[in-house]
Design a protein around this motif. Sequence first.
Motif, short mmCIF file in Angstrom:
data_model
loop_
_atom_site.label_atom_id
_atom_site.label_comp_id
_atom_site.label_asym_id
_atom_site.label_seq_id
_atom_site.Cartn_x
_atom_site.Cartn_y
_atom_site.Cartn_z
N SER A 1 0.86 -1.18 0.00
CA SER A 1 0.00 0.00 0.00
C SER A 1 0.90 1.23 0.00
N PRO A 2 0.37 2.40 -0.40
CA PRO A 2 1.21 3.61 -0.38
C PRO A 2 1.76 3.92 1.02
N GLU A 3 1.00 3.65 2.04
CA GLU A 3 1.48 3.91 3.41
C GLU A 3 2.65 2.99 3.75
N ASP A 4 2.54 1.73 3.32
CA ASP A 4 3.64 0.78 3.56
C ASP A 4 4.90 1.21 2.82
N ARG A 5 4.73 1.69 1.59
CA ARG A 5 5.88 2.17 0.82
C ARG A 5 6.54 3.36 1.49
N VAL A 6 5.71 4.32 1.97
CA VAL A 6 6.26 5.50 2.65
C VAL A 6 7.02 5.06 3.90
N ASP A 7 6.44 4.15 4.67
CA ASP A 7 7.11 3.67 5.88
C ASP A 7 8.43 2.97 5.54
N ASP A 8 8.40 2.13 4.52
CA ASP A 8 9.60 1.40 4.12
C ASP A 8 10.70 2.35 3.65
N ILE A 9 10.34 3.32 2.87
CA ILE A 9 11.34 4.27 2.35
C ILE A 9 11.88 5.14 3.47
N THR A 10 11.02 5.66 4.33
CA THR A 10 11.47 6.57 5.38
C THR A 10 12.28 5.85 6.46
N ASN B 1 9.39 17.08 7.08
CA ASN B 1 9.40 17.60 5.70
C ASN B 1 9.83 16.52 4.71
N ILE B 2 10.86 15.77 5.07
CA ILE B 2 11.32 14.68 4.19
C ILE B 2 10.23 13.62 4.06
N ARG B 3 9.60 13.28 5.18
CA ARG B 3 8.53 12.27 5.17
C ARG B 3 7.37 12.75 4.27
N ASN B 4 7.01 14.03 4.36
CA ASN B 4 5.94 14.57 3.51
C ASN B 4 6.35 14.55 2.04
N GLN B 5 7.61 14.87 1.77
CA GLN B 5 8.11 14.83 0.39
C GLN B 5 8.04 13.41 -0.17
N VAL B 6 8.46 12.43 0.63
CA VAL B 6 8.42 11.03 0.20
C VAL B 6 6.96 10.61 -0.02
N GLU B 7 6.09 11.02 0.87
CA GLU B 7 4.68 10.67 0.74
C GLU B 7 4.08 11.24 -0.55
N VAL C 1 5.38 9.19 -3.46
CA VAL C 1 4.75 7.87 -3.52
C VAL C 1 3.33 8.01 -4.06
N ARG C 2 2.60 9.01 -3.61
CA ARG C 2 1.21 9.21 -4.06
C ARG C 2 1.15 9.55 -5.55
N SER C 3 2.17 10.24 -6.06
CA SER C 3 2.18 10.54 -7.50
C SER C 3 2.43 9.28 -8.33
N ASN C 4 3.03 8.27 -7.70
CA ASN C 4 3.26 6.95 -8.29
C ASN C 4 4.04 7.00 -9.61
N GLU C 5 4.95 7.98 -9.72
CA GLU C 5 5.77 8.09 -10.92
C GLU C 5 7.15 7.49 -10.75
N LEU C 6 7.62 7.40 -9.51
CA LEU C 6 8.97 6.92 -9.24
C LEU C 6 8.94 5.62 -8.44
N SER C 7 9.95 4.79 -8.67
CA SER C 7 10.09 3.58 -7.86
C SER C 7 10.71 3.96 -6.51
N ASP C 8 10.76 2.99 -5.60
CA ASP C 8 11.34 3.25 -4.28
C ASP C 8 12.80 3.67 -4.39
N ASP C 9 13.55 2.99 -5.24
CA ASP C 9 14.97 3.33 -5.40
C ASP C 9 15.14 4.72 -6.01
N GLU C 10 14.27 5.08 -6.92
CA GLU C 10 14.34 6.41 -7.51
C GLU C 10 14.00 7.50 -6.49
#
Length: 172
Positions: free
Chosen positions: A38-47, A70-76, A79-88
């Motif tokens: 889920s997007p929330e799981d992705r944000v948690d994993d990345i952050t 601020n970084i967490r909001n930027q990552v979120e 992720v919500r735009s769904n244009e970039l992968s986690d590594d990107e």
Amino acid sequence: MNSSINRRLKSWPGWALMLVVVVAFLAVGSTRSSGPQSPEDRVDDITQRIACPVCDGESVFESQNNSSRNIRNQVESLVRSNELSDDEILSFVDNRFEAELLLVPRASGLDALVWALPAAGFVLGMTGLIVAFRRWRADAAGLADPTDDDRALVDAALAADVDQDAGEGSGR
């Protein structure tokens, strides 16, 4: 027949096969994903993989600092735009800030050596120890029982020593 199978399992090809199987299972298990997140799981994993630029030893996921938020909001938003992968996304955050923010090194290039060299050193060290112990055991097995020539040599040396002691004792 049972002892033949037992002996084969204890020989080095059996251990090499076991090592290959374990490494294969570890490789498959570490690269396999558990399915879509889920997007929330992705944000948690990345952050969790990004260090707080202000706090010492905390990730952006744990930190309550304004810069971490601020970084967490930027990552979120990324992720919500769904244009970039986690590594990107991680590369974007790493390039955007001057400090070294990644808690986990990348799995490519020079950063991969951080993970691969200690493991390779451990495997090579263990292999060297196994080879040395087997060589020492083989050398020790060859020294097990003295031959008749060895006994004759020791008897001759003892007899010469007794003769020499007797000669020194009579000269006093």
